[in-house]
Design an enzyme around this catalytic site. Structure first.
Site, PDB file in Angstrom:
ATOM      1  N   HIS A 392       0.817  -1.214   0.000  1.00  0.00           N
ATOM      2  CA  HIS A 392       0.000   0.000   0.000  1.00  0.00           C
ATOM      3  C   HIS A 392       0.856   1.272   0.000  1.00  0.00           C
ATOM      4  O   HIS A 392       0.338   2.364  -0.248  1.00  0.00           O
ATOM      5  CB  HIS A 392      -0.934  -0.003   1.223  1.00  0.00           C
ATOM      6  CG  HIS A 392      -2.261   0.629   0.954  1.00  0.00           C
ATOM      7  ND1 HIS A 392      -2.428   1.638   0.020  1.00  0.00           N
ATOM      8  CD2 HIS A 392      -3.499   0.423   1.484  1.00  0.00           C
ATOM      9  CE1 HIS A 392      -3.692   2.012   0.001  1.00  0.00           C
ATOM     10  NE2 HIS A 392      -4.365   1.278   0.866  1.00  0.00           N
ATOM     11  N   ASP A 396      -2.267   2.212  -4.500  1.00  0.00           N
ATOM     12  CA  ASP A 396      -3.518   2.536  -3.820  1.00  0.00           C
ATOM     13  C   ASP A 396      -4.542   1.436  -4.085  1.00  0.00           C
ATOM     14  O   ASP A 396      -4.404   0.651  -5.029  1.00  0.00           O
ATOM     15  CB  ASP A 396      -4.062   3.885  -4.302  1.00  0.00           C
ATOM     16  CG  ASP A 396      -3.172   5.046  -3.881  1.00  0.00           C
ATOM     17  OD1 ASP A 396      -2.517   4.927  -2.824  1.00  0.00           O
ATOM     18  OD2 ASP A 396      -3.121   6.057  -4.613  1.00  0.00           O
TER      19      ASP A 396
END
Length: 419
Positions: A392, A396
């Site tokens: 992450h 995204d």
């Protein structure tokens, strides 16, 4: 000069031969057959730039054994591969300079070999000679039991006395209650982890501690891909000798999806967890393969330039090398994206762990028939769950989900991969 020859001959060899009235030394027969050979010390070979030591797992030969040139003598286990130590020349092993389970470094003396020797055939001749006296000793013991047999004949009344106490000694069932106390086996066994397993554990914990891992799921209808495979697999097998599977299709689908979501093929580099994103215009797919010693990830290089048959051929070759323990460091170096197929073991769903420094890993699972809604009707379709674990820090959620959806679309309509 002749007297000097005689004196030397007397100390070395008692026999002399006359040649032109001159005493000439003649060596005895036993000295004429003796040859001396130089010793060769075999060292721990170079393994790879990133590997400087390993564990001497086993000796494949014993001291005194004859080895041919390039014959494997020992196996050294590293955290990535097993390295074979071969004899540089033919000879007889004289001495081991390290023990099994010792840690050895590159360039360390490992074994001493006497070069040029040959296996001796004297040992097997000695074995039948040793067995001969054993056979002669057996008939000497035979008359002894005859004398013992005559003694019990004289003591014939003794047996009835022994028969009377027998019923008194029958209450042996008293030992029965001891059996319940020994039910079950509560032994424990401790085995030291091999270097590969230790390295795998270290890398997995490093991934968990470094990457901000998150997993997104989707499901894919395998009907079209299975129909495509069933239609062309025999033709491809006859033409190329390659068995068409599902891994090549998912690899190709991932490559095409990366064109729209390039961050999936990127990585983070730099100090303190990384401060630089590296984007690549090539795709090296790491294929997770389970072996007896642990999980390895050989790399299919430049998958973006391959078709389905080329990818399938590379995966098959790497898988065979992995199962045979013949992978090299070069086979596993690098890799920009990983595909792990837990479905071959029956896994229905799981969350794969990122193979650092990569940013994502695609997990495939077992194909199961399930009721799904198709055009407003319930049908039974072969369905597979897909899992994408991503970093992450770099990807995204929107990008990760879009990537997985694109892979799903390519698999459900393989014709799109030709556009």
């Amino acid at each position: 000069m002749a007297s000097r020859v005689l004196r030397l001959a007397g100390r070395v060899a008692p026999k002399l031969a006359l040649y032109n009235n001159t005493a000439v030394r003649q060596l005895p027969l036993q000295f004429q057959h003796v040859r001396t050979y130089a010793d060769k010390v075999v060292k721990v070979p170079q393994m790879a730039e990133s590997i400087s030591e390993g564990t001497l797992k086993q000796w494949n030969k014993s001291v005194g054994d004859f080895v041919e040139q390039d014959e494997e003598i020992a196996t050294i286990e590293t955290d990535k591969i097993d390295v074979a130590v071969n004899a540089p020349e033919a000879g007889v092993i004289k001495e081991f300079l390290a023990n099994e389970e010792d840690t050895v470094v590159v360039g360390q003396d490992l074994v001493r070999i006497e070069l040029g020797g040959a296996p001796s055939g004297d040992k097997p001749a000695a074995e039948p000679k040793e067995s001969a006296p054993e056979k002669k000793a057996e008939p000497e013991k035979a008359p002894e039991p005859k004398q013992e047999e005559s003694k019990p004949a004289a003591s014939a009344p003794a047996p009835p006395k022994q028969q009377t106490p027998e019923p008194k000694s029958k209450p042996a069932p008293a030992a029965a209650p001891e059996k319940p106390a020994t039910l079950g086996n509560r032994e424990e066994k401790r085995v030291k982890m091999n270097r590969m397993r230790l390295r795998i554990a270290e890398r997995l914990k490093q991934s968990q501690n470094t990457a901000a891992s998150l997993t997104t799921f989707n499901e894919v209808d395998m009907s079209a891909l299975m129909e495509f495979r069933n239609k062309y697999k025999e033709e491809i097998l006859k033409k190329t000798g390659v068995k068409l599977g599902f891994m090549s299709a998912f690899s190709r689908a991932a490559v095409l999806a990366m064109r729209d979501i390039p961050a999936v093929n990127a990585s983070i580099e730099g100090p303190n967890g990384g401060d630089t994103i590296v984007y690549r215009d090539y795709v090296d797919i790491s294929v997770a393969v389970a072996t007896e010693k642990g999980l390895v990830t050989p790399v299919v290089r430049n998958a973006e330039a391959m078709d389905l048959v080329g990818i399938e051929r590379s995966i098959a070759e790497l898988g065979k090398k992995a199962r045979d323990g013949k992978l090299t460091i070069e086979d596993m170096a690098g890799g920009t994206f990983t595909i792990s197929n837990g479905g071959v073991f029956g896994s229905l769903m799981g969350t794969p762990i990122i193979n650092l420094p990569q940013s994502a890993v695609l997990g495939l699972h077992a194909t199961k028939e399930r009721p799904v809604v198709v055009n407003g009707k319930i049908e039974i379709r072969p369905m597979m769950y897909l899992a994408l674990t991503y970093d992450h820090r770099l990807l995204d959620g929107r990008e990760a989900v879009q990537f997985l959806v694109k892979v799903k679309e390519y698999i459900e309509d393989p014709r799109k991969m030709l556009l």
